[in-house]
Scaffold this active site. Sequence first.
Site, PDB file in Angstrom:
ATOM      1  N   LYS A   1      54.679  38.812  25.587  1.00 54.90           N
ATOM      2  CA  LYS A   1      55.046  37.423  25.271  1.00 54.90           C
ATOM      3  C   LYS A   1      55.356  37.281  23.780  1.00 54.90           C
ATOM      4  CE  LYS A   1      52.586  35.673  29.265  1.00 54.90           C
ATOM      5  NZ  LYS A   1      51.379  35.079  29.851  1.00 54.90           N
TER       6      LYS A   1
ATOM      7  N   GLN B   1      45.728  32.703  28.046  1.00 54.29           N
ATOM      8  CA  GLN B   1      45.957  33.752  29.044  1.00 54.29           C
ATOM      9  C   GLN B   1      44.819  33.767  30.066  1.00 54.29           C
ATOM     10  OE1 GLN B   1      48.762  35.743  29.187  1.00 54.29           O
ATOM     11  NE2 GLN B   1      47.980  36.595  31.087  1.00 54.29           N
TER      12      GLN B   1
ATOM     13  N   ASP C   1      52.311  26.367  29.704  1.00 54.56           N
ATOM     14  CA  ASP C   1      52.086  26.917  31.047  1.00 54.56           C
ATOM     15  C   ASP C   1      52.238  25.843  32.116  1.00 54.56           C
ATOM     16  OD1 ASP C   1      51.696  29.664  31.064  1.00 54.56           O
ATOM     17  OD2 ASP C   1      49.629  29.502  30.368  1.00 54.56           O
TER      18      ASP C   1
END
Length: 289
Positions: A50, A94, A117
């Site tokens: 990422k 994460q 997200d």
Amino acid sequence: MSAVRMDGKALAEKLRAVVAEDVRAFGGPVCLATILVGDDPASHVYVGKKHEASHEAGIESRDHRFPSDTPETDILDLIAELNADESVDGILVQLPLPEHMNEPSVTRAVDPDKDVDGFHPINAGRLFLGEPLLVPATPLGVMAMLAEYGIEPKGAEAVVIGRSEIVGKPMSMLLLAEHATVTICHSRTADLGAHARRADILVAAVGRPGLVTPDMVKPGATVIDVGVNRTDKGLVGDVDPAVFEVAGHMTPVPGGVGPMTIAMLLRNTLTAAQHRSELRGTGVAAPGR
Ligand code: NAD
């Protein structure tokens, strides 16, 4: 007849280049902060990718990593700091988090306007109401693949296998927003095959290798395999590769949905920056930038 292989790797590269152009056109800095707790090797690889992808797209990134015994309050304090930091546009926690942490309370601490997200209830609600802003990256990537290959959800029978907050539910909402007739299947569904066989668009997001077999697929259907399963034969999806002989279009694993997720995360980070810039007024630069 063998299905058209939907190449997520190639499309993701193309979309990442478009995001890079749009970041340049935005004119101000765009910054993504990631938080990783623990030593799960796959998570370390994902977060590394990422950052690499952000860098290539001209997005700044900040990498916060913590040992697995870090108290949840330390993570909540960092999130509060990042929420207040005007130079941070996107915050990504994460998953999975270590057992002693409550995932919903951590992900819900992220400012919804920085929630790249799309897991915050405000963003889930926006999607539910048909006013999406930040949508989970994986289902967003699936929609981009359908568009790229000219698969029209309008009027189609779409069957989504899996009802998680990360994939199944938002996937269903996105297909519904594009006027598909959506069925959501899950672990308690009776006769999964009967539902799956009706699908013009079949999305498998379960995490069980070979769950979808050729007899469950309507000839010519579009089959999207979101599953990522590590087996002794390597990385495999939820769909038996023999389905390639029945489907009209199908995503491979690896090289299908997976690469699209990062491209969509970059898109979401830019969307967050643009949205925050609009909230501040017309100017691009944040105070103090
Ligand atoms: P999850 O475990 O949260 O949800 C799995 C869902 O599958 C549940 O809703 C459950 O009801 C359903 N299910 C379980 N067994 C079933 C069965 N026998 N029949 C029908 N439904 C069943 O998983 P998730 O986070 O939604 O992820 C699903 C898969 O997608 C996993 O393999 C994951 O690794 C993968 N994934 C891939 C990406 C990507 O970028 N490619 C991103 C996220 C998740």
